[in-house]
Design a protein around this motif. Structure first.
Motif, PDB file in Angstrom:
ATOM      1  N   ARG A   4       0.756  -1.316   0.019  1.00 21.22           N
ATOM      2  CA  ARG A   4      -0.002   0.087   0.043  1.00 21.22           C
ATOM      3  C   ARG A   4       0.796   1.505  -0.001  1.00 21.22           C
ATOM      4  N   LYS A   5       1.910   1.340   0.819  1.00 24.60           N
ATOM      5  CA  LYS A   5       2.829   2.487   1.092  1.00 24.60           C
ATOM      6  C   LYS A   5       3.380   2.722  -0.242  1.00 24.60           C
ATOM      7  N   HIS A   6       4.153   1.711  -0.843  1.00 21.81           N
ATOM      8  CA  HIS A   6       4.638   1.712  -2.428  1.00 21.81           C
ATOM      9  C   HIS A   6       3.826   2.126  -3.352  1.00 21.81           C
ATOM     10  N   LEU A   7       2.661   1.652  -3.738  1.00 18.50           N
ATOM     11  CA  LEU A   7       1.712   2.016  -4.828  1.00 18.50           C
ATOM     12  C   LEU A   7       0.971   3.346  -4.475  1.00 18.50           C
ATOM     13  N   SER A   8       0.737   3.605  -3.233  1.00 14.66           N
ATOM     14  CA  SER A   8       0.279   5.077  -2.890  1.00 14.66           C
ATOM     15  C   SER A   8       1.382   5.866  -3.209  1.00 14.66           C
ATOM     16  N   ASN A   9       2.525   5.839  -3.156  1.00 13.05           N
ATOM     17  CA  ASN A   9       3.470   6.748  -3.291  1.00 13.05           C
ATOM     18  C   ASN A   9       3.828   7.010  -4.853  1.00 13.05           C
ATOM     19  N   GLN A  10       3.438   5.834  -5.463  1.00 13.90           N
ATOM     20  CA  GLN A  10       3.683   6.043  -6.997  1.00 13.90           C
ATOM     21  C   GLN A  10       2.365   6.484  -7.633  1.00 13.90           C
ATOM     22  N   GLY A  11       1.513   7.115  -6.910  1.00 10.05           N
ATOM     23  CA  GLY A  11       0.184   7.707  -7.437  1.00 10.05           C
ATOM     24  C   GLY A  11      -1.008   6.673  -7.830  1.00 10.05           C
ATOM     25  N   PHE A  12      -0.836   5.647  -7.127  1.00 13.62           N
ATOM     26  CA  PHE A  12      -2.071   4.575  -7.666  1.00 13.62           C
ATOM     27  C   PHE A  12      -3.040   4.854  -6.202  1.00 13.62           C
ATOM     28  N   ILE A  13      -4.459   4.658  -6.565  1.00 16.32           N
ATOM     29  CA  ILE A  13      -5.423   5.004  -5.834  1.00 16.32           C
ATOM     30  C   ILE A  13      -6.156   3.565  -5.626  1.00 16.32           C
ATOM     31  N   GLU A  14      -6.365   3.262  -4.180  1.00 13.87           N
ATOM     32  CA  GLU A  14      -7.121   2.003  -3.944  1.00 13.87           C
ATOM     33  C   GLU A  14      -8.819   2.396  -4.055  1.00 13.87           C
ATOM     34  N   ILE A  15      -9.251   1.588  -4.829  1.00 12.66           N
ATOM     35  CA  ILE A  15     -10.622   1.696  -5.042  1.00 12.66           C
ATOM     36  C   ILE A  15     -11.246   0.141  -4.757  1.00 12.66           C
ATOM     37  N   GLU A  16     -12.312   0.166  -4.040  1.00 10.52           N
ATOM     38  CA  GLU A  16     -13.180  -1.284  -3.839  1.00 10.52           C
ATOM     39  C   GLU A  16     -14.020  -1.584  -4.969  1.00 10.52           C
TER      40      GLU A  16
ATOM     41  N   GLN B  82     -11.390  -7.953 -12.879  1.00  8.59           N
ATOM     42  CA  GLN B  82     -10.861  -7.665 -14.140  1.00  8.59           C
ATOM     43  C   GLN B  82     -11.636  -6.486 -15.000  1.00  8.59           C
ATOM     44  N   THR B  83     -12.842  -6.865 -15.179  1.00  8.46           N
ATOM     45  CA  THR B  83     -13.756  -6.058 -16.020  1.00  8.46           C
ATOM     46  C   THR B  83     -14.094  -4.611 -15.404  1.00  8.46           C
ATOM     47  N   PHE B  84     -14.235  -4.703 -13.679  1.00  8.29           N
ATOM     48  CA  PHE B  84     -14.335  -3.486 -13.005  1.00  8.29           C
ATOM     49  C   PHE B  84     -13.043  -2.383 -13.308  1.00  8.29           C
ATOM     50  N   LYS B  85     -11.898  -3.178 -13.086  1.00 15.76           N
ATOM     51  CA  LYS B  85     -10.723  -2.165 -13.102  1.00 15.76           C
ATOM     52  C   LYS B  85     -10.407  -1.570 -14.721  1.00 15.76           C
ATOM     53  N   GLN B  86     -11.135  -2.514 -15.586  1.00 15.92           N
ATOM     54  CA  GLN B  86     -10.964  -1.750 -16.960  1.00 15.92           C
ATOM     55  C   GLN B  86     -12.095  -0.767 -16.997  1.00 15.92           C
ATOM     56  N   LEU B  87     -13.119  -0.972 -16.448  1.00 17.20           N
ATOM     57  CA  LEU B  87     -14.199   0.393 -16.337  1.00 17.20           C
ATOM     58  C   LEU B  87     -13.626   1.406 -15.646  1.00 17.20           C
ATOM     59  N   LEU B  88     -12.709   1.343 -14.761  1.00 23.83           N
ATOM     60  CA  LEU B  88     -12.190   2.540 -13.836  1.00 23.83           C
ATOM     61  C   LEU B  88     -11.269   3.205 -14.760  1.00 23.83           C
ATOM     62  N   MET B  89     -10.634   2.517 -15.667  1.00 24.25           N
ATOM     63  CA  MET B  89      -9.634   3.152 -16.610  1.00 24.25           C
ATOM     64  C   MET B  89     -10.493   4.106 -17.590  1.00 24.25           C
ATOM     65  N   VAL B  90     -11.469   3.543 -18.048  1.00 24.99           N
ATOM     66  CA  VAL B  90     -12.613   4.144 -18.844  1.00 24.99           C
ATOM     67  C   VAL B  90     -12.930   5.570 -18.035  1.00 24.99           C
ATOM     68  N   GLY B  91     -12.968   5.304 -16.803  1.00 26.48           N
ATOM     69  CA  GLY B  91     -13.555   6.280 -15.768  1.00 26.48           C
ATOM     70  C   GLY B  91     -12.652   7.353 -15.642  1.00 26.48           C
TER      71      GLY B  91
ATOM     72  N   GLN C 175      -6.038  -2.505  -5.561  1.00 27.25           N
ATOM     73  CA  GLN C 175      -6.845  -2.938  -4.580  1.00 27.25           C
ATOM     74  C   GLN C 175      -6.284  -4.340  -4.323  1.00 27.25           C
ATOM     75  N   ILE C 176      -6.437  -4.498  -2.850  1.00 20.87           N
ATOM     76  CA  ILE C 176      -5.863  -5.726  -1.964  1.00 20.87           C
ATOM     77  C   ILE C 176      -7.190  -6.399  -1.829  1.00 20.87           C
ATOM     78  N   VAL C 177      -7.715  -7.442  -2.556  1.00 16.96           N
ATOM     79  CA  VAL C 177      -9.075  -7.825  -2.857  1.00 16.96           C
ATOM     80  C   VAL C 177      -9.157  -9.300  -2.675  1.00 16.96           C
ATOM     81  N   LYS C 178     -10.246  -9.848  -2.202  1.00 19.94           N
ATOM     82  CA  LYS C 178     -10.565 -10.912  -1.933  1.00 19.94           C
ATOM     83  C   LYS C 178     -11.374 -11.575  -3.529  1.00 19.94           C
ATOM     84  N   CYS C 179     -10.901 -12.676  -3.837  1.00 19.54           N
ATOM     85  CA  CYS C 179     -11.193 -13.324  -5.151  1.00 19.54           C
ATOM     86  C   CYS C 179     -11.562 -14.896  -4.821  1.00 19.54           C
ATOM     87  N   PHE C 180     -12.542 -15.348  -5.805  1.00 13.94           N
ATOM     88  CA  PHE C 180     -13.144 -16.682  -5.405  1.00 13.94           C
ATOM     89  C   PHE C 180     -12.956 -17.529  -6.598  1.00 13.94           C
TER      90      PHE C 180
END
Length: 584
Positions: free
Chosen positions: A152-164, A198-207, A214-219
């Motif tokens: 989280r520290k490194h990515l935030s310092n590189q300008g990444f935004i954590e989005i759920e 996958q598709t949501f993060k692509q939509l965030l790029m469109v946005g 995101q540090i996220v649970k997957c199933f």
């Protein structure tokens, strides 16, 4: 106030000061006139002392009544310890107790809560909340937290935004089976739990959120292994206005940061290897490059003799095992049996001893001269004293079998050292894989992966030859991350769906929302996802992920602690419009 200090905090500088501690009773030692109690919390252990000279009779009796894992609170004076313990940070002091309160009694635990326990894995999984009190598990969970915080520290310092992104989504074909969730309010319809965002993060790029993580649970509802769970955690990342090189540089930087901050290891630039090269040199697409034993293809030297096993094989390939010429006949027979196991699947193995005097002794001496075997040694890089192990057969199966043997021999020889780290980028994967049974193609990564520039037209003429603009990050023979440059225009995405066997109507029904979004200005974008569970385990010097997860499932996908999955009662089934027809 339950505590003024934790159980790992008191030192010689605290002598003569009063302190209040709370924790669990690790063990007691009663010498009659004096009682010692080891008090534990997640920070450490402090020794408590009660004695006849300085403690009241009531206090001594209360101390004698303490059992293992009782939760207690004590107040007392920090004193110098007569017999110091250099093995623990609090070993110079002890707490002379003046007040003792039992906060909660405890049953005798089903296993010993110590670093070396008498509890087997099954019983410890059932009582996982007790297992977490042991240092080996507790320390792994703290280690996981440390890794996640550095991410989280490194990515935030590189300008990444954590989005759920959502957990209740639509079922889409992504390779594995979905876990599905029935909707009470929409009869006969179901959500799916995400295999990835996958598709949501692509939509965030469109946005316009051009740097997302995101540090996220997957199933994924699939068969389990030591390094796989039905629910797992990803470090999921996406970037807009990037090419492959931008992604590699950004996440090589993250990995270098973790190796430095977590393990104190400085690494240079990560080596790169194409998928084809990895398969030819190591037999798999996630090679462990901490050691050698690279493949040597022997078709030219081994075929066109009188040995029909090699003559009829698509591939004859070998490795040189360091110092293996000293193996006895019994050890070599056991090695042949090992490759014949169903888990490996080889029909047999030819071996050549490279004797220290420069001569060769093999299981096929009647077919090959010393000069032939010398060529085998040259091709495999074998030196005097080594053992050449040779397998043959179908190309893909033989490479997989020899890769398994290579990893097994490296483990036996102690070459897979957990404190050594060898990262590697593997590039240029095939875009599509052909199903041998149906002859149909499916996406090797996922259907949103872009072909390499200039290769889109090959989809029409030679789909198997198309390379993906995809990349995997490998660490010590484990894939820790994978990603690609994505398709970002509707026409290319429609072409990809067509070659994956989707009709236009099926593509529309499954992914219409994404294709619609592409019409509103989708930027070029790409990303990567790291498997956090596996990454943490490897950084922690292990490859089994279970102990780095607070409440893991067993190999049957069950949580034996809470007994899940479990049946629903009739009322719940009726509310969800579900009916189970169970035949006797």
């Amino acid at each position: 106030m339950y505590r003024s200090h934790n159980c790992g905090e008191l030192r010689s500088s605290h002598i003569k000061r009063e302190a209040t501690l709370s924790g669990w009773v690790q063990k007691t030692r009663d010498k009659g006139f004096v009682i010692w109690v080891d008090l534990r919390d997640r920070y450490g252990i402090t020794q408590l002392i009660f004695d006849e000279e300085r403690s009241s009779g009531d206090l001594l009796e209360k101390a004698r009544s303490l059992g293992r894992e009782f939760v207690i609170q004590v107040t007392g004076t920090v004193i110098e310890r007569a017999s110091k313990n250099k093995n623990i940070p609090t070993g110079d002091i002890e707490l002379l107790v003046s007040e003792l309160q039992v906060l909660n009694e405890a049953l005798l635990p089903p296993f010993t809560i110590e670093d070396r326990t008498d509890g087997g894995e099954d019983i410890r999984m059932k009582y996982r909340y007790l297992d977490i009190r042991r240092n080996p598990v507790k320390d792994k969970l703290i280690f996981r937290h440390k890794v996640a915080m550095e991410v989280r520290k490194h990515l935030s310092n590189q300008g990444f935004i954590e989005i759920e992104t959502p957990y209740l989504i639509k079922s889409t074909p992504e390779g594995a089976r979905d876990f599905v969730v029935p909707s009470r309010m929409n009869e006969g319809q179901f959500y799916a739990l995400p295999q990835s965002p996958q598709t949501f993060k692509q939509l965030l790029m469109v946005g316009g959120m051009d740097r997302y993580f995101q540090i996220v649970k997957c199933f994924r509802d699939e068969d389990l292994r030591a390094d796989r769970q039905p629910e797992f955690t990803q470090i999921d990342c996406e970037m807009a206005f990037v090419e492959q090189e931008d992604i590699l540089n950004a996440f090589e930087g993250l990995t270098k940061h973790l190796l430095k901050e977590i393990n104190g290891v400085d690494t240079g630039d990560f080596p790169r290897m194409t998928y084809d090269e990895a398969m030819e040199r190591f037999g798999n697409d996630k090679p462990d490059i901490r050691f050698g034993m690279e493949f040597g293809e022997l078709n030219a030297q081994a075929q066109h003799r009188d040995f029909n096993v090699f003559n009829t094989a698509e591939l004859v390939v070998g490795i040189a095992v360091p110092d293996g010429a000293s193996y006895t006949r019994k050890e070599l027979d056991a090695l042949v049996d090992w490759v014949r196991r169903p888990q490996v699947g080889a029909k047999g193995m030819v071996y050549v001893k490279c004797n220290p005097d420069g001569s060769y002794k093999s299981t096929v001496d009647k077919f090959y001269k010393q000069e032939d075997l010398a060529q085998w040694a040259k091709t495999t890089g074998a030196k005097p004293g080594d053992l050449i192990c040779v397998l043959s057969g179908d190309i893909h199966a033989t490479r997989a079998q020899l890769s398994a043997l290579r990893m097994e021999m490296a483990a036996r020889l102690g070459l897979r050292k957990p404190n050594e780290f060898a990262p590697l980028w593997v590039l240029d994967f095939p875009l599509l894989e052909r199903d041998e049974e149906t002859g149909n193609y499916h996406a090797m990564h996922h259907p949103f992966t872009s072909p390499k520039p200039g290769q889109l037209e090959l989809l029409e003429t030679d789909p198997g030859a198309v390379r993906a603009n995809a990349y995997d990050l490998v660490l010590n023979g484990n894939e820790i991350g994978g990603g690609s440059i994505r398709i970002h225009d509707k026409e290319t995405q429609a072409t990809m769906f067509k070659h994956l066997g989707f009709t236009p109507a099926e593509a529309r029904a499954q992914f219409g929302f994404l294709m619609d979004a592409f019409q509103y200005g989708a930027p070029p974008h790409g990303g990567i996802a790291f498997g956090l569970d596996r990454l943490v385990a490897i950084l922690g010097g292990q490859e089994t992920i279970r102990d780095f997860i607070a409440f893991p499932k067993n190999n049957s996908g069950r949580d034996v602690m809470i007994d899940a999955p479990a049946p629903l009662d009739e009322t719940q089934l009726k509310e969800l419009n579900l009916r189970l027809d169970i035949k006797a």
